[in-house]
Design an enzyme around this catalytic site. Structure first.
Site, PDB file in Angstrom:
ATOM      1  CG  ASN A   1      -0.527  -0.438   2.602  1.00 29.59           C
ATOM      2  OD1 ASN A   1       0.308  -0.700   2.684  1.00 29.59           O
ATOM      3  ND2 ASN A   1      -1.216   0.580   3.654  1.00 29.59           N
TER       4      ASN A   1
ATOM      5  CD  GLU B   1      -5.391  -6.161  -1.296  1.00 25.82           C
ATOM      6  OE1 GLU B   1      -5.084  -5.011  -1.180  1.00 25.82           O
ATOM      7  OE2 GLU B   1      -6.627  -5.951  -0.921  1.00 25.82           O
TER       8      GLU B   1
ATOM      9  CB  CYS C   1     -10.876  -1.687  -0.218  1.00 28.20           C
ATOM     10  SG  CYS C   1     -10.098  -1.760  -1.482  1.00 28.20           S
TER      11      CYS C   1
ATOM     12  CB  CYS D   1      -8.997  -4.369  -4.535  1.00 27.09           C
ATOM     13  SG  CYS D   1      -7.618  -3.403  -3.636  1.00 27.09           S
TER      14      CYS D   1
HETATM   15  N1  THU Z   1      -5.332  -1.534   2.414  1.00 27.37           N
HETATM   16  C1  THU Z   1      -5.197  -2.233   1.599  1.00 27.37           C
HETATM   17  O1  THU Z   1      -3.409  -1.830   0.960  1.00 27.37           O
HETATM   18  N2  THU Z   1      -5.521  -2.960   0.908  1.00 27.37           N
HETATM   19  C2  THU Z   1      -7.249  -3.162   0.990  1.00 27.37           C
HETATM   20  O2  THU Z   1      -7.947  -3.823   0.555  1.00 27.37           O
HETATM   21  C3  THU Z   1      -7.550  -2.362   2.351  1.00 27.37           C
HETATM   22  C4  THU Z   1      -6.582  -1.311   2.910  1.00 27.37           C
HETATM   23  C5  THU Z   1      -4.796   0.131   3.127  1.00 27.37           C
HETATM   24  C6  THU Z   1      -4.871   0.931   2.807  1.00 27.37           C
HETATM   25  C7  THU Z   1      -4.083   2.022   3.229  1.00 27.37           C
HETATM   26  O3  THU Z   1      -3.364   2.493   3.328  1.00 27.37           O
HETATM   27  C8  THU Z   1      -4.016   1.013   4.335  1.00 27.37           C
HETATM   28  O4  THU Z   1      -4.508  -0.438   4.045  1.00 27.37           O
HETATM   29  C9  THU Z   1      -5.809   1.297   5.886  1.00 27.37           C
HETATM   30  O5  THU Z   1      -6.211   1.843   5.386  1.00 27.37           O
END
Ligand code: THU
Length: 133
Positions: A41, A54, A85, A88
Site C-alpha cells: 500500500n 492489491e 476492500c 480492489c
Molecule cells: N489497504 C490495502 O492496501 N488493501 C486493502 O484491501 C484495504 C486497505 C490499505 C490502504 C491504506 O493504506 C491502509 O490499508 C488502511 O486503510
C-alpha cells in the site's frame, strides 16, 4: 502453490508506505505463466489518493502486459485474515471471477475464496441500448 505468493506478499509488506494509518499491507499476484508481481500500500497526504497493495500488484502486472491471473495473496501485520476492500475486488473482477484470493494473517495462514465469492452481483459494463458503442 500459495506458499510462494504468500511469502512474496509478506516481504512486499515490508515496503509499505503507510505513514498515516500505520497499517502495512503486502500483496502478490501470480500469472497464468507463473510470473509473480508484488505490491504494497502507498499512502498520500491527500488521503483519497492512497493505493491499496492489491491494486499496486495488479497494475504493475498489467502494465507489463499481463492479463491472465491465477491467484493473489494479501497480508497485513494483523492476526486477522486480510480482506481486500471493495475497490480492489472490482479491479480483480476485471481480470477474472475465478481468480483465487488468499486472505492471509501475519503468520501466513489463510482463507481462500474466488473473486466471484467475494463480489457477487459485480458491476459489468454492458454496451448496447443507451450506451455508446
Ligand atoms: N489497504 C490495502 O492496501 N488493501 C486493502 O484491501 C484495504 C486497505 C490499505 C490502504 C491504506 O493504506 C491502509 O490499508 C488502511 O486503510
Amino acid at each position: 502453490m500459495p506458499e510462494k505468493i504468500i511469502k512474496e506478499a509478506l516481504s512486499s509488506r515490508e515496503k509499505a508506505y503507510a505513514p498515516y494509518s500505520g497499517f502495512r499491507v503486502g500483496a502478490a499476484v501470480i500469472t497464468g505463466g507463473d510470473k509473480i508481481y508484488t505490491g504494497c500500500n502507498i499512502e498520500n497526504s491527500s488521503y483519497g489518493l492512497t493505493c491499496c497493495a492489491e491494486r499496486v500488484a495488479l497494475f504493475k502486472a498489467v502494465s507489463e502486459g499481463e492479463k491472465d491471473f491465477k491467484a493473489i495473496a494479501v497480508v497485513s501485520d494483523s492476526e486477522e485474515y486480510c480482506r481486500p476492500c471493495g475497490a480492489c475486488r472490482q479491479v480483480m473482477a476485471q481480470f477474472g471471477a475465478e481468480i483465487r484470493v488468499y486472505m492471509c494473517n501475519n503468520k501466513g495462514e489463510y482463507e481462500v475464496k474466488t473473486v466471484a465469492d467475494l463480489l457477487p452481483d459485480r458491476f459489468e459494463l454492458v454496451f448496447g441500448k443507451g450506451c455508446p458503442e
